[in-house]
Structures are given as C-alpha cells and as structure tokens.
Design a protein around this motif. Sequence first.
Motif, PDB file in Angstrom:
ATOM      1  N   TYR A 161       0.826  -1.215   0.000  1.00 45.53           N
ATOM      2  CA  TYR A 161       0.000   0.000   0.000  1.00 45.53           C
ATOM      3  C   TYR A 161       0.861   1.267   0.000  1.00 45.53           C
ATOM      4  O   TYR A 161       0.382   2.342  -0.353  1.00 45.53           O
ATOM      5  CB  TYR A 161      -0.946   0.000   1.214  1.00 45.53           C
ATOM      6  N   LEU A 162       2.129   1.154   0.404  1.00 40.88           N
ATOM      7  CA  LEU A 162       3.041   2.308   0.352  1.00 40.88           C
ATOM      8  C   LEU A 162       3.612   2.522  -1.045  1.00 40.88           C
ATOM      9  O   LEU A 162       3.995   3.638  -1.393  1.00 40.88           O
ATOM     10  CB  LEU A 162       4.192   2.116   1.353  1.00 40.88           C
ATOM     11  N   GLY A 163       3.679   1.461  -1.834  1.00 38.01           N
ATOM     12  CA  GLY A 163       4.316   1.560  -3.147  1.00 38.01           C
ATOM     13  C   GLY A 163       3.352   1.616  -4.317  1.00 38.01           C
ATOM     14  O   GLY A 163       3.753   1.935  -5.438  1.00 38.01           O
ATOM     15  N   LEU A 164       2.071   1.300  -4.068  1.00 38.56           N
ATOM     16  CA  LEU A 164       1.099   1.242  -5.154  1.00 38.56           C
ATOM     17  C   LEU A 164      -0.125   2.089  -4.827  1.00 38.56           C
ATOM     18  O   LEU A 164      -0.475   2.259  -3.651  1.00 38.56           O
ATOM     19  CB  LEU A 164       0.630  -0.207  -5.368  1.00 38.56           C
TER      20      LEU A 164
ATOM     21  N   ILE B 161      -1.337  -1.417 -14.683  1.00 39.17           N
ATOM     22  CA  ILE B 161      -0.591  -0.758 -15.761  1.00 39.17           C
ATOM     23  C   ILE B 161      -0.550   0.760 -15.540  1.00 39.17           C
ATOM     24  O   ILE B 161       0.442   1.420 -15.870  1.00 39.17           O
ATOM     25  CB  ILE B 161      -1.163  -1.150 -17.139  1.00 39.17           C
ATOM     26  N   SER B 162      -1.589   1.320 -14.902  1.00 38.65           N
ATOM     27  CA  SER B 162      -1.586   2.753 -14.590  1.00 38.65           C
ATOM     28  C   SER B 162      -0.558   3.079 -13.506  1.00 38.65           C
ATOM     29  O   SER B 162       0.036   4.158 -13.501  1.00 38.65           O
ATOM     30  CB  SER B 162      -2.968   3.206 -14.122  1.00 38.65           C
ATOM     31  N   ASN B 163      -0.335   2.144 -12.573  1.00 36.07           N
ATOM     32  CA  ASN B 163       0.693   2.342 -11.560  1.00 36.07           C
ATOM     33  C   ASN B 163       2.068   2.485 -12.201  1.00 36.07           C
ATOM     34  O   ASN B 163       2.873   3.330 -11.793  1.00 36.07           O
ATOM     35  CB  ASN B 163       0.691   1.167 -10.571  1.00 36.07           C
TER      36      ASN B 163
ATOM     37  N   GLU C  69      -6.585  -4.466 -14.022  1.00 35.74           N
ATOM     38  CA  GLU C  69      -7.270  -4.657 -12.749  1.00 35.74           C
ATOM     39  C   GLU C  69      -6.514  -3.914 -11.643  1.00 35.74           C
ATOM     40  O   GLU C  69      -5.294  -3.723 -11.723  1.00 35.74           O
ATOM     41  CB  GLU C  69      -7.323  -6.154 -12.445  1.00 35.74           C
ATOM     42  N   CYS C  70      -7.239  -3.494 -10.602  1.00 33.83           N
ATOM     43  CA  CYS C  70      -6.599  -2.762  -9.489  1.00 33.83           C
ATOM     44  C   CYS C  70      -5.867  -3.728  -8.562  1.00 33.83           C
ATOM     45  O   CYS C  70      -6.383  -4.812  -8.262  1.00 33.83           O
ATOM     46  CB  CYS C  70      -7.651  -1.996  -8.689  1.00 33.83           C
ATOM     47  N   PRO C  71      -4.694  -3.345  -8.050  1.00 35.32           N
ATOM     48  CA  PRO C  71      -3.946  -4.218  -7.143  1.00 35.32           C
ATOM     49  C   PRO C  71      -4.697  -4.586  -5.863  1.00 35.32           C
ATOM     50  O   PRO C  71      -4.399  -5.601  -5.243  1.00 35.32           O
ATOM     51  CB  PRO C  71      -2.696  -3.394  -6.817  1.00 35.32           C
ATOM     52  N   LYS C  72      -5.716  -3.780  -5.478  1.00 39.07           N
ATOM     53  CA  LYS C  72      -6.467  -4.106  -4.253  1.00 39.07           C
ATOM     54  C   LYS C  72      -7.184  -5.457  -4.390  1.00 39.07           C
ATOM     55  O   LYS C  72      -7.521  -6.090  -3.389  1.00 39.07           O
ATOM     56  CB  LYS C  72      -7.474  -3.000  -3.920  1.00 39.07           C
ATOM     57  N   ASN C  73      -7.393  -5.897  -5.637  1.00 33.87           N
ATOM     58  CA  ASN C  73      -8.054  -7.187  -5.871  1.00 33.87           C
ATOM     59  C   ASN C  73      -7.080  -8.360  -5.886  1.00 33.87           C
ATOM     60  O   ASN C  73      -7.504  -9.505  -6.010  1.00 33.87           O
ATOM     61  CB  ASN C  73      -8.795  -7.161  -7.224  1.00 33.87           C
ATOM     62  N   PHE C  74      -5.776  -8.061  -5.775  1.00 34.71           N
ATOM     63  CA  PHE C  74      -4.756  -9.101  -5.920  1.00 34.71           C
ATOM     64  C   PHE C  74      -4.350  -9.679  -4.559  1.00 34.71           C
ATOM     65  O   PHE C  74      -4.521  -9.037  -3.517  1.00 34.71           O
ATOM     66  CB  PHE C  74      -3.500  -8.530  -6.597  1.00 34.71           C
ATOM     67  N   SER C  75      -3.743 -10.846  -4.612  1.00 36.87           N
ATOM     68  CA  SER C  75      -3.137 -11.440  -3.409  1.00 36.87           C
ATOM     69  C   SER C  75      -1.875 -10.657  -3.041  1.00 36.87           C
ATOM     70  O   SER C  75      -1.352  -9.868  -3.842  1.00 36.87           O
ATOM     71  CB  SER C  75      -2.751 -12.896  -3.694  1.00 36.87           C
ATOM     72  N   GLY C  76      -1.357 -10.890  -1.827  1.00 35.72           N
ATOM     73  CA  GLY C  76      -0.137 -10.196  -1.378  1.00 35.72           C
ATOM     74  C   GLY C  76       1.044 -10.443  -2.292  1.00 35.72           C
ATOM     75  O   GLY C  76       1.809  -9.516  -2.602  1.00 35.72           O
ATOM     76  N   GLY C  77       1.200 -11.690  -2.750  1.00 39.06           N
ATOM     77  CA  GLY C  77       2.322 -12.006  -3.636  1.00 39.06           C
ATOM     78  C   GLY C  77       2.213 -11.298  -4.969  1.00 39.06           C
ATOM     79  O   GLY C  77       3.210 -10.805  -5.515  1.00 39.06           O
ATOM     80  N   MET C  78       0.990 -11.212  -5.506  1.00 36.81           N
ATOM     81  CA  MET C  78       0.785 -10.506  -6.784  1.00 36.81           C
ATOM     82  C   MET C  78       1.029  -9.006  -6.614  1.00 36.81           C
ATOM     83  O   MET C  78       1.609  -8.361  -7.487  1.00 36.81           O
ATOM     84  CB  MET C  78      -0.632 -10.752  -7.307  1.00 36.81           C
ATOM     85  N   GLN C  79       0.590  -8.453  -5.486  1.00 40.46           N
ATOM     86  CA  GLN C  79       0.833  -7.028  -5.230  1.00 40.46           C
ATOM     87  C   GLN C  79       2.330  -6.741  -5.196  1.00 40.46           C
ATOM     88  O   GLN C  79       2.790  -5.722  -5.743  1.00 40.46           O
ATOM     89  CB  GLN C  79       0.180  -6.617  -3.908  1.00 40.46           C
ATOM     90  N   GLN C  80       3.103  -7.637  -4.580  1.00 36.78           N
ATOM     91  CA  GLN C  80       4.557  -7.427  -4.539  1.00 36.78           C
ATOM     92  C   GLN C  80       5.153  -7.500  -5.938  1.00 36.78           C
ATOM     93  O   GLN C  80       6.064  -6.754  -6.274  1.00 36.78           O
ATOM     94  CB  GLN C  80       5.232  -8.458  -3.614  1.00 36.78           C
ATOM     95  N   ARG C  81       4.610  -8.372  -6.783  1.00 37.94           N
ATOM     96  CA  ARG C  81       5.130  -8.482  -8.144  1.00 37.94           C
ATOM     97  C   ARG C  81       4.825  -7.222  -8.951  1.00 37.94           C
ATOM     98  O   ARG C  81       5.655  -6.774  -9.740  1.00 37.94           O
ATOM     99  CB  ARG C  81       4.580  -9.742  -8.828  1.00 37.94           C
ATOM    100  N   VAL C  82       3.636  -6.645  -8.732  1.00 37.29           N
ATOM    101  CA  VAL C  82       3.309  -5.378  -9.411  1.00 37.29           C
ATOM    102  C   VAL C  82       4.237  -4.269  -8.922  1.00 37.29           C
ATOM    103  O   VAL C  82       4.723  -3.451  -9.708  1.00 37.29           O
ATOM    104  CB  VAL C  82       1.829  -4.986  -9.181  1.00 37.29           C
TER     105      VAL C  82
END
Length: 279
Positions: A122-125, A132-134, A170-183
């Motif tokens: 949440y600090l990085g995204l 893709i917008s991030n 898709e928004c990262p809020k819908n992703f798992s923790g591991g996917m959020q880290q990959r984004v």
Amino acid sequence: MSEQPIFQVKHLYKQFGPGCDFCRDEQSQTLQGNYCPKCKTVYACNDINIELYEGEILGVVGESGSGKSTLVQCLYFDQQATSGQYLLARHKEGKKNVFEETDQQKRMIRNTILGMVYQNPYLGLKMNFSSISNIAEKLIAANHQNVEQMTTIGKNLLNKVNIAEYRMKECPKNFSGGMQQRVQIAKALSNNPPILLLDEVTTGLDLSVQANVLDLIKQIQRESKVSMIVVSHDLSVIKMLADRTIVMLNGKIVESGLTDQIMEDPQHPYTQQLVYSLL
C-alpha cells in the motif's frame, strides 16, 4: 563487478528526538540499545557506512528495531537523514552529497536512479489504479509522454513478473499479497534504475509465495544486472540472494562481509545467534 562503487553512504545518522549531552558525549556507554533514557531520543541509524557495486546484491539483516528499514527509507528520501554523506555515481559523477540536494533533485533521483519495493504494498502502489496505470505513473514522473510507449513498457514489465495480460487493467487491491509485490517490483523497474531497494518484501507471505518472489528477484538481477539492497530480518532470504551482507543491531553495523563467509564463520555473538537459528 566494477572496482568503483556506484553508491556510497558515509557516516549516516538518523535520530528521532533532540539528543542531549548525556547521550551525545558517550553514546556507547549511556544508550540502552539505541535509546537514550534521559531525553528519549532513538538513534535508529548510528554511523552507518556502506558501499554498493555494479551488479551486486547487498543484504541488510537485523531484528525488528535494528534500524535496517530506517536506513533504506533515508536512502529513498522517505525519511530525512540527520547527517551523513550519500554519493551516487549516476548523479553528478558521485561528487555531490545527495542528502544536501533540493527536493526537486531528490524526486528526480527517486524517479530515474532508484527503485523501491516496500514491505507494505500500500506504500508503493495506488490500490485503486490499474496495475498498468501504476507503472505509467512512475514513467510520467520521469517525463515519459508517449502513451503507446508507456503501455508497451507496462505490459512487458507485468508480463515479466507473471501478471496475466487479462489482469493488467485490474486494481492491485483485488490481488493477493504475492501478486501485489510483483506489481510493485514491475513499477520499481519501469525506468530501468541502476539501484533497487527492497524492504522486507517477503514478510507476511506464505512460504510458497515467498519462494516465487525470491526466484523472481534473482531472475531480474541476472537478466538486468541491477544492483540491489535487500533488507530482511530473515537470514535465509539474505543467504539466498545476497553477495555481501551487513548485520545491524541497535542502529549500528556489528558485522559485514561476504555472505558465505558470514554464514560459515560469524564473528559477532548476535550474528552467531542468527546463523545458528538457521541450523
């Protein structure tokens, strides 16, 4: 690895509180760990000296409260260092103390020379923006203007970190923790920074997800030769990734050296405790 460091930090101090004669005069004798009982000042980073070389991964390991996260926050300008010298070979030939630069110059350095991956995504995204917008946000901050080009870069990076194309909008809020880290990793790499800072990026992830993220980091480092500083309280993470390691305790570096050397023959009692806990 080149002989000249691409990154140097000399005598970095970061304190929370005013300090007083009691703790300033004889710090090592009067502090309780890194805390002054008289004025309540915390010395989060206490005379830190590090170098990073091209293509190298430097591990920073230590328990919670050792100062390791504060260190990378100072390096990425999320925290203001109390004092010290910070030299980057890609900025004014490594001759200008980056800590003394203007806010505008620091933003430029954040957007072109450094990438950051936080423990908390949440600090990085921006969680309500598409993935893709991030990435586009980071590119725009570095003066990219061609939308088609930014879309191509974003797709390539998200593909590289194994985010399926149908989920890129898709928004990262819908992703798992591991996917959020990959984004986050994709976003941090968007401007091809020579230096990547990673702060506890596997904390809180399931073991199988941790392994996937660590494999991804190693793969990126092999392919792009980006230099990295990897912060973790987990020595097994550092063992897997780092060429060299520094061990922090109470705001100070208590041991440093080649990672294999530290694993095989730890010198400081705290490092010995960390290594033996792995066995």
